[in-house]
Design a protein around this motif. Sequence first.
Motif, PDB file in Angstrom:
ATOM      1  N   MET A   1       0.836  -1.184   0.000  1.00 17.70           N
ATOM      2  CA  MET A   1       0.000   0.000   0.000  1.00 17.70           C
ATOM      3  C   MET A   1       0.873   1.236   0.000  1.00 17.70           C
ATOM      4  SD  MET A   1      -2.973   0.664   2.652  1.00 17.70           S
ATOM      5  CE  MET A   1      -3.643   2.280   2.844  1.00 17.70           C
ATOM      6  N   SER A   2       1.494   1.537   1.125  1.00 15.54           N
ATOM      7  CA  SER A   2       2.392   2.683   1.058  1.00 15.54           C
ATOM      8  C   SER A   2       3.521   2.480   2.041  1.00 15.54           C
ATOM      9  CB  SER A   2       1.650   3.976   1.385  1.00 15.54           C
ATOM     10  OG  SER A   2       1.294   3.973   2.738  1.00 15.54           O
ATOM     11  N   SER A   3       4.633   3.056   1.723  1.00 13.81           N
ATOM     12  CA  SER A   3       5.698   3.083   2.700  1.00 13.81           C
ATOM     13  C   SER A   3       6.279   4.486   2.649  1.00 13.81           C
ATOM     14  CB  SER A   3       6.755   2.019   2.397  1.00 13.81           C
ATOM     15  OG  SER A   3       7.612   2.431   1.384  1.00 13.81           O
ATOM     16  N   SER A   4       6.449   5.067   3.803  1.00 12.53           N
ATOM     17  CA  SER A   4       6.905   6.444   3.816  1.00 12.53           C
ATOM     18  C   SER A   4       8.085   6.584   4.767  1.00 12.53           C
ATOM     19  CB  SER A   4       5.769   7.356   4.261  1.00 12.53           C
ATOM     20  OG  SER A   4       5.307   6.928   5.519  1.00 12.53           O
ATOM     21  N   GLU A   5       8.805   7.627   4.593  1.00  9.46           N
ATOM     22  CA  GLU A   5      10.017   7.861   5.370  1.00  9.46           C
ATOM     23  C   GLU A   5       9.731   8.981   6.371  1.00  9.46           C
ATOM     24  OE1 GLU A   5      13.878   6.272   5.244  1.00  9.46           O
ATOM     25  OE2 GLU A   5      12.677   6.179   3.446  1.00  9.46           O
ATOM     26  N   GLU A   7      11.514  10.897  10.301  1.00  7.64           N
ATOM     27  CA  GLU A   7      12.797  10.974  11.014  1.00  7.64           C
ATOM     28  C   GLU A   7      13.068   9.734  11.875  1.00  7.64           C
ATOM     29  OE1 GLU A   7      10.001  13.969  12.945  1.00  7.64           O
ATOM     30  OE2 GLU A   7      10.253  13.180  10.948  1.00  7.64           O
ATOM     31  N   SER A   8      11.999   9.034  12.265  1.00 13.89           N
ATOM     32  CA  SER A   8      12.208   7.840  13.081  1.00 13.89           C
ATOM     33  C   SER A   8      12.618   6.628  12.233  1.00 13.89           C
ATOM     34  CB  SER A   8      10.932   7.516  13.851  1.00 13.89           C
ATOM     35  OG  SER A   8       9.903   7.190  12.951  1.00 13.89           O
ATOM     36  N   GLY A   9      12.799   6.863  10.970  1.00 10.60           N
ATOM     37  CA  GLY A   9      13.225   5.761  10.105  1.00 10.60           C
ATOM     38  C   GLY A   9      12.122   5.358   9.149  1.00 10.60           C
ATOM     39  N   GLU A  10      12.267   4.169   8.609  1.00  5.17           N
ATOM     40  CA  GLU A  10      11.291   3.724   7.636  1.00  5.17           C
ATOM     41  C   GLU A  10      10.005   3.282   8.311  1.00  5.17           C
ATOM     42  OE1 GLU A  10      12.489   1.466   3.701  1.00  5.17           O
ATOM     43  OE2 GLU A  10      13.812   1.016   5.383  1.00  5.17           O
ATOM     44  N   GLU A  11       8.921   3.512   7.638  1.00  6.40           N
ATOM     45  CA  GLU A  11       7.645   3.111   8.198  1.00  6.40           C
ATOM     46  C   GLU A  11       6.823   2.444   7.097  1.00  6.40           C
ATOM     47  OE1 GLU A  11       4.185   5.690   9.481  1.00  6.40           O
ATOM     48  OE2 GLU A  11       5.645   5.937  11.112  1.00  6.40           O
ATOM     49  N   TYR A  12       6.197   1.371   7.467  1.00  3.07           N
ATOM     50  CA  TYR A  12       5.419   0.654   6.472  1.00  3.07           C
ATOM     51  C   TYR A  12       3.964   0.616   6.884  1.00  3.07           C
ATOM     52  CZ  TYR A  12       9.883  -1.074   4.712  1.00  3.07           C
ATOM     53  OH  TYR A  12      11.141  -1.171   4.200  1.00  3.07           O
ATOM     54  N   LEU A  13       3.103   0.702   5.896  1.00  6.08           N
ATOM     55  CA  LEU A  13       1.670   0.569   6.160  1.00  6.08           C
ATOM     56  C   LEU A  13       1.062  -0.361   5.113  1.00  6.08           C
ATOM     57  CD1 LEU A  13      -0.924   1.401   7.688  1.00  6.08           C
ATOM     58  CD2 LEU A  13      -1.100   3.338   6.124  1.00  6.08           C
ATOM     59  N   PHE A  14       0.488  -1.436   5.584  1.00  2.00           N
ATOM     60  CA  PHE A  14      -0.100  -2.412   4.671  1.00  2.00           C
ATOM     61  C   PHE A  14      -1.593  -2.535   4.923  1.00  2.00           C
ATOM     62  CE2 PHE A  14       4.139  -4.599   5.564  1.00  2.00           C
ATOM     63  CZ  PHE A  14       4.771  -4.007   4.476  1.00  2.00           C
ATOM     64  N   GLU A  56       7.001  -4.751  15.096  1.00  2.00           N
ATOM     65  CA  GLU A  56       8.335  -4.351  14.704  1.00  2.00           C
ATOM     66  C   GLU A  56       9.013  -5.468  13.938  1.00  2.00           C
ATOM     67  OE1 GLU A  56      10.668  -2.017  17.798  1.00  2.00           O
ATOM     68  OE2 GLU A  56      12.223  -3.309  16.933  1.00  2.00           O
ATOM     69  N   ILE A  57       9.547  -5.125  12.770  1.00  2.00           N
ATOM     70  CA  ILE A  57      10.316  -6.104  11.998  1.00  2.00           C
ATOM     71  C   ILE A  57      11.628  -5.435  11.606  1.00  2.00           C
ATOM     72  CG2 ILE A  57      10.357  -7.665  10.002  1.00  2.00           C
ATOM     73  CD1 ILE A  57       7.305  -7.438   9.847  1.00  2.00           C
ATOM     74  N   ASP A  58      12.729  -6.106  11.849  1.00  2.00           N
ATOM     75  CA  ASP A  58      14.067  -5.548  11.561  1.00  2.00           C
ATOM     76  C   ASP A  58      14.224  -4.138  12.125  1.00  2.00           C
ATOM     77  OD1 ASP A  58      14.482  -7.858  10.137  1.00  2.00           O
ATOM     78  OD2 ASP A  58      14.161  -6.939   8.169  1.00  2.00           O
ATOM     79  N   GLY A  59      13.687  -3.899  13.302  1.00  2.00           N
ATOM     80  CA  GLY A  59      13.798  -2.591  13.923  1.00  2.00           C
ATOM     81  C   GLY A  59      12.943  -1.518  13.265  1.00  2.00           C
ATOM     82  N   LYS A  60      12.068  -1.930  12.373  1.00  2.00           N
ATOM     83  CA  LYS A  60      11.202  -0.940  11.711  1.00  2.00           C
ATOM     84  C   LYS A  60       9.765  -1.127  12.165  1.00  2.00           C
ATOM     85  CE  LYS A  60      14.199  -1.194   7.798  1.00  2.00           C
ATOM     86  NZ  LYS A  60      14.546  -2.221   6.832  1.00  2.00           N
ATOM     87  N   GLU A  61       9.058  -0.027  12.194  1.00  2.00           N
ATOM     88  CA  GLU A  61       7.653  -0.132  12.582  1.00  2.00           C
ATOM     89  C   GLU A  61       6.812  -0.482  11.359  1.00  2.00           C
ATOM     90  OE1 GLU A  61       5.506   3.305  13.919  1.00  2.00           O
ATOM     91  OE2 GLU A  61       4.135   2.045  15.057  1.00  2.00           O
ATOM     92  N   VAL A  62       6.126  -1.589  11.467  1.00  2.00           N
ATOM     93  CA  VAL A  62       5.275  -2.012  10.358  1.00  2.00           C
ATOM     94  C   VAL A  62       3.833  -1.965  10.837  1.00  2.00           C
ATOM     95  CG1 VAL A  62       4.723  -3.901   8.792  1.00  2.00           C
ATOM     96  CG2 VAL A  62       7.101  -3.491   9.437  1.00  2.00           C
ATOM     97  N   LYS A  63       3.049  -1.142  10.142  1.00  2.00           N
ATOM     98  CA  LYS A  63       1.647  -0.992  10.546  1.00  2.00           C
ATOM     99  C   LYS A  63       0.760  -1.779   9.602  1.00  2.00           C
ATOM    100  CE  LYS A  63       1.636   3.545  12.681  1.00  2.00           C
ATOM    101  NZ  LYS A  63       1.652   4.950  12.271  1.00  2.00           N
ATOM    102  N   ALA A  64      -0.176  -2.474  10.180  1.00  2.00           N
ATOM    103  CA  ALA A  64      -1.134  -3.196   9.346  1.00  2.00           C
ATOM    104  C   ALA A  64      -2.502  -2.576   9.562  1.00  2.00           C
ATOM    105  CB  ALA A  64      -1.158  -4.658   9.718  1.00  2.00           C
ATOM    106  N   GLN A  65      -3.104  -2.186   8.474  1.00  2.00           N
ATOM    107  CA  GLN A  65      -4.463  -1.661   8.562  1.00  2.00           C
ATOM    108  C   GLN A  65      -5.351  -2.823   8.135  1.00  2.00           C
ATOM    109  OE1 GLN A  65      -6.118   1.080   5.503  1.00  2.00           O
ATOM    110  NE2 GLN A  65      -5.709   2.623   7.055  1.00  2.00           N
ATOM    111  N   ILE A  66      -6.042  -3.388   9.102  1.00  2.00           N
ATOM    112  CA  ILE A  66      -6.788  -4.615   8.814  1.00  2.00           C
ATOM    113  C   ILE A  66      -8.274  -4.319   8.700  1.00  2.00           C
ATOM    114  CG2 ILE A  66      -7.169  -6.998   9.525  1.00  2.00           C
ATOM    115  CD1 ILE A  66      -4.602  -6.460  11.384  1.00  2.00           C
ATOM    116  N   GLY A  88      -2.659   1.978  -4.154  1.00  6.59           N
ATOM    117  CA  GLY A  88      -1.511   1.361  -4.812  1.00  6.59           C
ATOM    118  C   GLY A  88      -1.693  -0.132  -5.019  1.00  6.59           C
ATOM    119  N   ALA A  89      -0.615  -0.760  -5.345  1.00 14.37           N
ATOM    120  CA  ALA A  89      -0.711  -2.154  -5.762  1.00 14.37           C
ATOM    121  C   ALA A  89      -0.400  -3.154  -4.657  1.00 14.37           C
ATOM    122  CB  ALA A  89       0.233  -2.402  -6.934  1.00 14.37           C
ATOM    123  N   LEU A  90       0.076  -2.634  -3.552  1.00 18.36           N
ATOM    124  CA  LEU A  90       0.541  -3.569  -2.534  1.00 18.36           C
ATOM    125  C   LEU A  90      -0.540  -3.983  -1.546  1.00 18.36           C
ATOM    126  CD1 LEU A  90       4.026  -2.020  -1.845  1.00 18.36           C
ATOM    127  CD2 LEU A  90       3.461  -3.942  -3.315  1.00 18.36           C
TER     128      LEU A  90
END
Length: 231
Positions: A1-5, A7-14, A56-66, A88-90
Amino acid sequence: MSSSEDESGEEYLFKIVIIGDSAVGKSNLLSRYARNEFNLHSKATIGVEFQTQSMEIDGKEVKAQIWDTAGQERFRAVTSAYYRGAVGALVRELVVQIGESIAKEDYEEFGRGKSWVKPSMGDSMEFRSSWFWFLSSCLHIVTIWVMSIYTKLRFDAWCEVLRSTHSDTTVARMLVGNKFDLENIRDVSVEEGKTLAESEGLFFMETSALDSTNVKKAFEIVIREIYNNVS
Ligand code: GDP
Ligand code: MG
């Protein structure tokens, strides 16, 4: 869906959607995972709802919108609108399907931990009770047989919905057999569930929203798989 950057590092949202027939426990799986809540008398979900949960995966915050279906599982049109919310496509799917057909009343009648009780042959060696046992066993076998055909049909139908909305093969999909706590009165065997899942290349997991078995694990496997697909 989206991944954005930030200051706290990479952030993922699925975005993850839960699909499957009514009353299999989709809403309760989500409420158990997101809020650690379970409701035995839950009503059909009204309106489209989603919950966001992070891991948290590999020290990154991964958010799941379920996303939970709006209790309109039967209408394909609504289902595709539900998918359309994904940006998006993800888009990733979590397929929930269950062979467990037990009605709530039956569940309450049998109670947890109880099973089909074979009449005692010891002191009451009655012809009638053994005859009853024979008939109920036959009925049980027929039920299992019918359920396995029904489950296969429903599974195929839901896979078709997935195929028609997302031909993307990198979609992470999992078949979830819920109500594992009712194992002693199950209609679909573990092997059957696994075979179904394998036939479509899905992950497979048996869960119980009631006693929390594997709920977290199931969601996290899907989230991790999505993460692996995009990173
Ligand atoms: P949905 O229509 O797929 O969203 O299903 P719900 O989450 O509303 O659940 C339907 C019914 O099944 C409710 O009465 C729940 O309490 C019950 N239920 C859901 N998950 C479980 C479970 O893991 N075990 C048992 N025994 N009942 C469950
Ligand atoms: Mg629901």
